[in-house]
Scaffold this active site. Structure first.
Site, PDB file in Angstrom:
ATOM      1  N   LYS A  35     -11.219 -28.882  -9.944  1.00  0.00           N
ATOM      2  CA  LYS A  35     -11.394 -26.363 -10.574  1.00  0.00           C
ATOM      3  C   LYS A  35     -11.959 -27.229 -11.365  1.00  0.00           C
ATOM      4  O   LYS A  35     -12.918 -26.234 -11.973  1.00  0.00           O
ATOM      5  CB  LYS A  35     -10.630 -26.064 -10.183  1.00  0.00           C
ATOM      6  CG  LYS A  35     -10.229 -24.521  -9.484  1.00  0.00           C
ATOM      7  CD  LYS A  35      -8.888 -24.170  -9.458  1.00  0.00           C
ATOM      8  CE  LYS A  35      -8.154 -23.480  -8.505  1.00  0.00           C
ATOM      9  NZ  LYS A  35      -7.116 -23.105  -8.387  1.00  0.00           N
ATOM     10  N   ASN A 204       3.856  -2.762  -8.380  1.00  0.00           N
ATOM     11  CA  ASN A 204       3.112  -3.096  -7.384  1.00  0.00           C
ATOM     12  C   ASN A 204       3.778  -2.449  -6.295  1.00  0.00           C
ATOM     13  O   ASN A 204       3.753  -2.378  -5.182  1.00  0.00           O
ATOM     14  CB  ASN A 204       3.042  -4.824  -7.521  1.00  0.00           C
ATOM     15  CG  ASN A 204       2.227  -5.432  -7.868  1.00  0.00           C
ATOM     16  OD1 ASN A 204       1.337  -4.127  -8.346  1.00  0.00           O
ATOM     17  ND2 ASN A 204       1.572  -7.123  -7.892  1.00  0.00           N
ATOM     18  N   SER A 247      -5.915   7.210  -0.327  1.00  0.00           N
ATOM     19  CA  SER A 247      -6.512   6.652   1.055  1.00  0.00           C
ATOM     20  C   SER A 247      -5.838   5.952   1.607  1.00  0.00           C
ATOM     21  O   SER A 247      -5.205   4.705   1.655  1.00  0.00           O
ATOM     22  CB  SER A 247      -8.027   5.640  -0.069  1.00  0.00           C
ATOM     23  OG  SER A 247      -8.372   5.893  -1.108  1.00  0.00           O
ATOM     24  N   CYS A 256      -1.137 -10.154  -3.411  1.00  0.00           N
ATOM     25  CA  CYS A 256      -0.220  -9.755  -4.857  1.00  0.00           C
ATOM     26  C   CYS A 256       1.266  -8.800  -3.932  1.00  0.00           C
ATOM     27  O   CYS A 256       2.293  -8.584  -3.052  1.00  0.00           O
ATOM     28  CB  CYS A 256      -1.468  -9.364  -5.774  1.00  0.00           C
ATOM     29  SG  CYS A 256      -2.189 -10.220  -6.618  1.00  0.00           S
ATOM     30  N   LYS A 259       2.931  -9.640  -0.471  1.00  0.00           N
ATOM     31  CA  LYS A 259       3.828 -10.848  -1.180  1.00  0.00           C
ATOM     32  C   LYS A 259       5.167 -10.608  -2.013  1.00  0.00           C
ATOM     33  O   LYS A 259       6.409 -10.596  -2.272  1.00  0.00           O
ATOM     34  CB  LYS A 259       3.410 -12.524  -1.186  1.00  0.00           C
ATOM     35  CG  LYS A 259       2.772 -12.157  -2.473  1.00  0.00           C
ATOM     36  CD  LYS A 259       3.084 -12.658  -3.443  1.00  0.00           C
ATOM     37  CE  LYS A 259       2.058 -13.106  -4.358  1.00  0.00           C
ATOM     38  NZ  LYS A 259       2.962 -13.335  -5.779  1.00  0.00           N
ATOM     39  N   LYS A 317      -9.994  -6.575   0.461  1.00  0.00           N
ATOM     40  CA  LYS A 317     -11.009  -5.255  -0.506  1.00  0.00           C
ATOM     41  C   LYS A 317     -12.661  -5.126  -0.797  1.00  0.00           C
ATOM     42  O   LYS A 317     -12.306  -6.971  -1.127  1.00  0.00           O
ATOM     43  CB  LYS A 317      -9.880  -4.675  -1.399  1.00  0.00           C
ATOM     44  CG  LYS A 317      -9.954  -5.613  -2.861  1.00  0.00           C
ATOM     45  CD  LYS A 317      -8.871  -4.704  -3.954  1.00  0.00           C
ATOM     46  CE  LYS A 317      -9.146  -5.329  -5.384  1.00  0.00           C
ATOM     47  NZ  LYS A 317      -9.005  -4.927  -6.524  1.00  0.00           N
TER      48      LYS A 317
HETATM   49  C1  UGA Z   1      -2.343  -5.808  -7.130  1.00  0.00           C
HETATM   50  C2  UGA Z   1      -1.953  -4.052  -8.701  1.00  0.00           C
HETATM   51  O1  UGA Z   1      -3.018  -3.057  -8.316  1.00  0.00           O
HETATM   52  C3  UGA Z   1      -2.549  -4.745  -9.530  1.00  0.00           C
HETATM   53  O2  UGA Z   1      -2.261  -4.091 -10.675  1.00  0.00           O
HETATM   54  C4  UGA Z   1      -1.947  -6.179  -9.557  1.00  0.00           C
HETATM   55  O3  UGA Z   1      -2.201  -6.601 -11.032  1.00  0.00           O
HETATM   56  C5  UGA Z   1      -2.258  -6.798  -8.751  1.00  0.00           C
HETATM   57  O4  UGA Z   1      -2.228  -6.860  -7.373  1.00  0.00           O
HETATM   58  C6  UGA Z   1      -1.135  -8.998  -8.747  1.00  0.00           C
HETATM   59  O5  UGA Z   1       0.124  -8.337  -8.640  1.00  0.00           O
HETATM   60  O6  UGA Z   1      -2.069  -9.432  -9.230  1.00  0.00           O
HETATM   61  P1  UGA Z   1      -4.778  -6.528  -6.263  1.00  0.00           P
HETATM   62  O7  UGA Z   1      -3.700  -7.131  -4.971  1.00  0.00           O
HETATM   63  O8  UGA Z   1      -6.345  -6.777  -6.657  1.00  0.00           O
HETATM   64  O9  UGA Z   1      -4.329  -5.592  -6.936  1.00  0.00           O
HETATM   65  O10 UGA Z   1      -5.406  -4.692  -5.548  1.00  0.00           O
HETATM   66  P2  UGA Z   1      -5.813  -3.645  -5.396  1.00  0.00           P
HETATM   67  O11 UGA Z   1      -6.881  -2.534  -5.946  1.00  0.00           O
HETATM   68  O12 UGA Z   1      -4.016  -2.759  -5.728  1.00  0.00           O
HETATM   69  O13 UGA Z   1      -6.000  -3.399  -3.599  1.00  0.00           O
HETATM   70  C7  UGA Z   1      -4.515  -3.740  -2.598  1.00  0.00           C
HETATM   71  C8  UGA Z   1      -4.734  -3.210  -1.280  1.00  0.00           C
HETATM   72  O14 UGA Z   1      -4.570  -1.698  -0.715  1.00  0.00           O
HETATM   73  C9  UGA Z   1      -6.197  -3.786  -0.916  1.00  0.00           C
HETATM   74  O15 UGA Z   1      -6.066  -4.087   0.280  1.00  0.00           O
HETATM   75  C10 UGA Z   1      -7.229  -2.128  -0.700  1.00  0.00           C
HETATM   76  O16 UGA Z   1      -7.768  -1.928   0.574  1.00  0.00           O
HETATM   77  C11 UGA Z   1      -4.993  -1.221  -0.688  1.00  0.00           C
HETATM   78  N1  UGA Z   1      -5.598  -0.259  -0.926  1.00  0.00           N
HETATM   79  C12 UGA Z   1      -5.672   0.292  -1.891  1.00  0.00           C
HETATM   80  C13 UGA Z   1      -5.791   0.896   0.019  1.00  0.00           C
HETATM   81  O17 UGA Z   1      -5.219   0.642   1.391  1.00  0.00           O
HETATM   82  N2  UGA Z   1      -5.524   3.011  -0.192  1.00  0.00           N
HETATM   83  C14 UGA Z   1      -5.501   2.960  -2.496  1.00  0.00           C
HETATM   84  O18 UGA Z   1      -5.706   3.673  -2.008  1.00  0.00           O
HETATM   85  C15 UGA Z   1      -5.228   2.108  -2.481  1.00  0.00           C
END
Ligand code: UGA
Length: 434
Positions: A35, A204, A247, A256, A259, A317
């Site tokens: 890395k 979260n 959504s 994230c 877990k 996502k």
């Molecule tokens: C998430 C949090 O949004 C961040 O604020 C946080 O810092 C991060 O975890 C972390 O702990 O490091 P992330 O895992 O990148 O970020 O993704 P999100 O954009 O939150 O989406 C999470 C999941 O929820 C995805 O699978 C997405 O498809 C799903 N999702 C999101 C839905 O099914 N419906 C929604 O309306 C929004």
């Protein structure tokens, strides 16, 4: 200032590059020599928009370097940021703190006595206090809130900064590190250690709960003949609720939310303040994967045995190549176990998916995945998939049948093009109006 960033995963690599962008001298540290070699050559081993450019810019300017040596890090840094992972333990829902503990132990051995050790990893409440008692240099906690796909933006222009500090000195140092971010008007919340740790896990947990809430409403809509998309739109107009994270679909995944809610529920049990609703949030989320598999079976007349299934999406996502706990791959793997012949396509996550699920089929393009398919599952809402023309797609497949697991495709257009179209939380077209 001279900063080190321990751990160069998506959090650490982004933090290191962004701190260099803010004007600091930064040394990234990782135990993985491959890395470090890649990053030193300006290469980013994962997909994160804007990050390769930033790393290339600052490795070229000399403001950002990488090493595997804690001794070098200790001699260099005034402030050390710990950005290592806290995965779920194999034997329980708790967070595995092996990497965090190892990083703090190594820093305690090598850092200058007046350095500041700043944890950014997501940890169970109580961890910062425990580490502070075992380290000589002062400890602070500064949780991160960045989203994959928007990591650079979220680091340079965050919604808020949270400083968990035990002294005015630690706050002054962190204010200096983030001076340009604070000068831009970013709200700052200073807190004690437990509160700072809890802000992250609570955030979260709230986001996961919001997603599972709308997915539970999708279940009710399925039973009652309602439409969850219209319901979410109407709910979102209420300022107190808001439209984001409503959504409905195949649910949340990634490294994230899943877990973190499990570790939070586990920690709450230990503290004697159970958060049992988080187990239900988790269960609702998992049931959505079952529902997609059920719709797939229904569309195929009872089972998917021998059916060629095209799965559009592998990343958890869009905008990411991360496949950790990906709902798309969980469904793909399940249908393969049920005897389907599954072919997956994803714009960015193919290599990661192939490594983790070598028995699934993979197609280099969405068209190749669709060709000859008897069923299509749309499970990660990449813009490329939304742009697919249903009429052209109908000519590629063997049978025009699709499940929209993300609720973003235009049901009328797909149905008009001859597709049998099913989505989560919405009535089947033939049931409409009943
Ligand atoms: C998430 C949090 O949004 C961040 O604020 C946080 O810092 C991060 O975890 C972390 O702990 O490091 P992330 O895992 O990148 O970020 O993704 P999100 O954009 O939150 O989406 C999470 C999941 O929820 C995805 O699978 C997405 O498809 C799903 N999702 C999101 C839905 O099914 N419906 C929604 O309306 C929004």
């Amino acid at each position: 200032m001279r900063l080190t960033v321990i751990g160069t995963g998506y959090l650490g690599a982004t933090h290191a590059a962004c701190m260099a962008e803010l004007g600091h001298e930064v040394l990234g540290v990782d135990v993985d020599p491959e890395k470090i070699a890649a990053l030193s050559a300006g290469k980013v081993p994962f997909h994160e928009p804007g990050l390769p450019e930033l790393i290339a810019k600052h490795t070229a300017s000399g403001r950002l370097r990488f090493t595997t040596s804690y001794a070098e890090a200790g001699a260099f840094g005034e402030v050390h940021f710990v950005c290592v992972g806290t995965p779920q333990r194999r034997d329980s829902d708790a967070a595995d703190l092996t990497y965090v503990d190892a990083a703090f132990a190594a820093l305690a051995a090598h850092a200058a006595p007046d350095a500041l050790l700043v944890g950014k990893s997501t940890v169970p409440v109580g961890t910062a206090g425990r580490l502070a008692r075992t380290c000589d240099p002062e400890v602070a906690w500064n949780p991160e809130f960045l989203r994959e796909g928007f990591a650079v933006e979220d680091t340079l222009r965050p919604d808020r900064l949270v400083f968990g500090v035990e002294s005015a000195r630690a706050e002054t140092i962190l204010r200096a590190v983030y001076a340009p971010v604070l000068a831009a008007g970013t709200p700052l919340v200073t807190a004690d250690f437990p509160t700072a740790e809890l802000v992250k896990t609570a955030a979260n947990a709230f986001l996961a709960t919001k997603i599972s809430f709308i997915n539970a409403m999708a279940e009710v809509c399925e039973a009652a003949g309602g439409d969850v998309r219209t319901l979410a739109e109407a709910l979102g107009h209420d300022d107190r609720i808001g439209p984001k994270f409503l959504s409905a679909g195949v649910g949340f995944g990634g490294g994230c939310l899943p877990k973190d809610i499990r570790a939070f529920a586990h920690r709450a049990d230990e503290l004697g303040t159970p958060l049992s609703f988080l187990r239900e949030v988790d269960a609702i989320n998992m049931r959505r994967r079952d529902r997609v598999a059920q719709l797939a079976r229904e569309l195929c007349g009872g089972d998917v045995l021998g059916v060629r299934v095209a799965v559009l999406g592998a990343a958890f996502k869009p905008g990411s190549d991360d496949i950790r706990d990906s709902p798309a791959l969980a469904v793909a793997a399940r249908l393969r176990l049920e005897g389907a012949d599954v072919t997956v396509h994803d714009p960015e996550a193919m290599d990661n998916a192939r490594k983790a699920f070598p028995l699934l089929g993979y197609a280099l393009t969405a068209e190749d995945a669709l060709r000859g398919a008897g069923l299509v599952l749309h499970l990660t809402e990449w813009p490329q998939f939304r742009a697919i023309d249903p009429e052209r797609a109908a000519m590629l497949v063997a049978r025009p049948r699709i499940v929209d697991g993300r609720g973003v495709l235009d049901a009328d257009r797909w149905t008009a093009a001859g597709w049998r179209f099913r989505a989560l939380g919405r009535p089947a077209p033939e049931e409409e109006g009943q």
